[in-house]
Design a protein around this motif. Structure first.
Motif, PDB file in Angstrom:
ATOM      1  N   LEU A 285      -2.855   1.437   2.740  1.00 44.53           N
ATOM      2  CA  LEU A 285      -2.667   0.753   1.461  1.00 44.53           C
ATOM      3  C   LEU A 285      -3.344   1.543   0.334  1.00 44.53           C
ATOM      4  O   LEU A 285      -2.796   1.673  -0.769  1.00 44.53           O
ATOM      5  N   ASP A 294       4.648   1.620  -3.641  1.00 42.17           N
ATOM      6  CA  ASP A 294       4.412   0.176  -3.588  1.00 42.17           C
ATOM      7  C   ASP A 294       4.405  -0.286  -2.131  1.00 42.17           C
ATOM      8  O   ASP A 294       5.451  -0.553  -1.545  1.00 42.17           O
ATOM      9  N   THR A 296       2.580  -3.009   0.666  1.00 42.58           N
ATOM     10  CA  THR A 296       1.854  -4.276   0.719  1.00 42.58           C
ATOM     11  C   THR A 296       1.614  -4.692   2.161  1.00 42.58           C
ATOM     12  O   THR A 296       2.183  -4.124   3.099  1.00 42.58           O
ATOM     13  N   ASP A 298       2.799  -7.295   3.416  1.00 37.82           N
ATOM     14  CA  ASP A 298       4.085  -7.763   3.929  1.00 37.82           C
ATOM     15  C   ASP A 298       4.879  -6.630   4.566  1.00 37.82           C
ATOM     16  O   ASP A 298       5.622  -6.846   5.528  1.00 37.82           O
ATOM     17  N   ASP A 559      -6.801  -6.664   0.967  1.00 31.42           N
ATOM     18  CA  ASP A 559      -5.358  -6.829   1.005  1.00 31.42           C
ATOM     19  C   ASP A 559      -4.617  -5.790   0.184  1.00 31.42           C
ATOM     20  O   ASP A 559      -3.404  -5.614   0.343  1.00 31.42           O
ATOM     21  N   THR A 560      -5.323  -5.067  -0.698  1.00 31.97           N
ATOM     22  CA  THR A 560      -4.686  -3.984  -1.451  1.00 31.97           C
ATOM     23  C   THR A 560      -5.312  -2.621  -1.161  1.00 31.97           C
ATOM     24  O   THR A 560      -5.012  -1.646  -1.841  1.00 31.97           O
TER      25      THR A 560
END
Length: 580
Positions: A285, A294, A296, A298, A559-560
């Motif tokens: 990430l 981009d 993520t 997901d 998470d990022t």
């Protein structure tokens, strides 16, 4: 001797330092030539920075001084001018409070070293866990042609006739001592059997995972990831990479050309197939954020969810990295993914061609190490991304290292407010806990530890271990070593120190884990959760200065990618003004 004009089809970046009869050029050339370099090395040929994370306090990378010499041979053979540059080396085994706190500092330092000095291309000499992502992040930020050479894994471990893995057996033996099944004397005696040579961990830990990520991203030559550190073929790989980087500069083949969204999807699927470390989630990430892709959480679940884990290595399986190399290494895994329709075959690599060309003709020499799909360790490997009111930003779990019977579980929370609280309580015979409980550890995320240490795989209470129980559900905002195992929910976001729901979990709360449905739920009414969050106040102090303050003020969530917010994005490599 008269300075010769450039032989290359275009002026390279380094010519801004070295070309011509200007005062500035004479100044720069003269100081470099003072080391004994001849005039014709400054004739316009590419200057290749060998960015070396060698350090005697980074034993994973202890062979990189030798490999740097082989890289130099390759660069000279291809017509380049190699210069070795020592760079920040974040050692997993030595740095406190955790090497992860310094990954971003290393990336920032290396990025500026690349940008501020006369380099046309770079060879990234890495190995230990954080050295690989930090240098890849730097290369992504500058977008200078770059190629990865890793140190390679150490030799297989052996202790009293048993094959043992670095890291993995550290956790197992430590638990065995607490359970009364191993003496402290035997634990100490195992030390030299675990670490038999220079090189990174010999299991599929974070170092081997990130070497595999670099190869599957296309940023290293095919076959690089698994060659043992002491194998002569590791030195050959270094020399061939030195040759290749010169041509990459000529072709202007940059990280942004290689590390595309399709390349990251290849890496995510590869991580599932090898049973790779959960740390790869954060690192990929962060790298993607630097190159401008981009990516993520997901994407991790979408791409990795249905990938079978076919590499039978510790901590998920049986073997070690030597056997993986002898079986054919990562190229065999990539070929399997391609045959299953799980690989973007046209993804470009540093070889200059598509990844499929590098792997389509390889063979599997041991199907007990690289398993047939029908015999996979788990048919749904990868990284499970969990969401719910306990982790609205997401959390991760590694199915191949977890206990099947715990993948759906409901249990009573036993809460540890931070790592010191855990250490103070865990061995207390009066601790109100049994194997059905859920162990919860707070304030160990990017801001909270600080740096997000590998403490998420909390050791079980000795009284539980003595009953033969070896796994329980554990939840935290921390990381865990790629060498570790267990039903461990990690990277819970937002973290407790930032006021995430994890911060307000209390002893006795019921928590539901449902990995097949990707759910993690704190079983209290929404109105009560909202009230607890409204009453929450920070408990983690703000550092009073230095890099710790900078990190705390600017680090983003797991998470990022837990990068510093002001470092994201590709800033390129413009040549600055000369002060001479």
């Amino acid at each position: 001797m008269t300075f010769k004009p450039a032989k290359w089809p275009r002026d390279l970046r380094s010519t801004e330092w070295f070309k011509g009869d200007r005062k500035d050029a004479i100044y720069h050339r003269g100081w470099i030539k003072a080391q004994g370099y001849p005039d014709d090395l400054f004739d316009g040929r590419p200057v290749i920075g060998i960015l070396n994370t060698w350090s005697e306090l980074t034993p994973c990378n202890a062979n990189l001084r030798e490999l740097a010499e082989k890289v130099k041979h390759g660069v000279y053979e291809a017509g380049g001018f190699p210069v070795e540059v020592p760079v920040f080396s974040a050692s997993e085994s030595a740095f406190r409070p955790t090497a992860m706190m310094f990954r971003n500092l290393a990336a920032m330092a290396v990025e500026e070293a690349m940008r501020a000095q006369p380099m046309d291309g770079c060879v990234l000499l890495v190995g230990c866990d954080k050295t690989t992502p930090s240098l890849l992040m730097a290369a992504a930020s500058t977008d200078l042609p770059s190629i990865v050479v890793t140190s390679g894994p150490m030799l297989n471990g052996n202790f009293r006739g048993e094959q043992i893995g670095s890291g993995t057996h550290l956790w197992r033996f430590s638990e065995a001592v607490k359970a009364g099944k191993m003496t402290s004397e035997d634990f100490v005696a195992s030390e030299s059997g675990v670490s038999r040579s220079v090189g990174s961990c010999n299991v599929m830990g974070t170092a081997s995972t990130m070497a595999s990520m670099a190869e599957s991203l296309g940023m290293s030559l095919s076959g690089n990831a698994a060659i043992p550190a002491v194998d002569t073929r590791r030195r050959t790989m270094a020399q061939m990479s030195g040759r290749r980087i010169v041509q990459m500069v000529k072709d202007d083949l940059k990280p942004s050309d290689v590390m595309t969204k399709r390349a990251f999807e290849n890496a995510i699927r590869t991580n599932g197939a090898i049973g790779g470390s959960t740390n790869a989630v954060i690192h990929l990430l962060a790298i993607a954020g630097r190159v401008g892709v981009d990516l993520t959480l997901d994407d991790w679940d979408r791409c990795g969810r249905d990938v079978p884990t076919i590499v039978n290595l510790m901590p998920s399986g049986k073997y070690l990295m030597e056997e993986f190399f002898y079986a054919g290494g990562l190229p065999v895994v990539l070929k399997r993914l391609g045959e299953a329709g799980l690989l973007h075959k046209d993804a470009l690599t540093v070889s200059g061609g598509p990844i499929w060309d590098d792997v389509k003709d390889v063979q599997n020499w041991n199907e007990d190490v690289i398993l047939p799909t029908e015999k996979a360790l788990t048919q749904t490997g990868g990284i499970a991304v969990l969401r719910g009111n306990l982790a609205p930003g997401g959390a991760v779990l590694k199915p191949s290292a977890a206990s099947k019977e715990l993948m759906v579980h409901r249990g009573r929370a036993v809460v540890f407010e931070d790592i010191d609280d855990y250490k103070a309580k865990i061995a207390d015979e009066d601790l109100d806990i049994d194997e059905t409980c859920v162990m919860v550890l707070k304030n160990c995320g990017p801001k909270g530890y600080p740096g997000m240490a590998e403490v998420g795989n909390m050791g079980l209470p000795p009284k539980i271990l003595r009953r033969g129980i070896t796994d329980m559900v554990r939840i935290s905002d921390a990381r865990m070593s790629g060498t570790a195992y267990g039903t461990v929910v990690l990277h819970t976001s937002p973290e407790a120190a930032a006021g995430g729901p994890l911060a307000v979990v209390r002893d006795g709360d019921m928590i539901e884990l449902d990995v097949p449905n990707r759910r993690i739920h704190l079983d209290i009414p929404d109105i009560e959760l909202a009230a607890r969050l409204a009453d929450w106040t920070p408990t983690v102090p703000t550092p009073d200065g230095g890099y710790a303050w900078l990190h705390h003020a600017h680090v983003e969530g797991a998470d990022t990618g837990a990068d510093l917010d002001f470092l994201k994005g590709c800033r390129g490599n413009p040549v600055g003004k000369d002060s001479h």
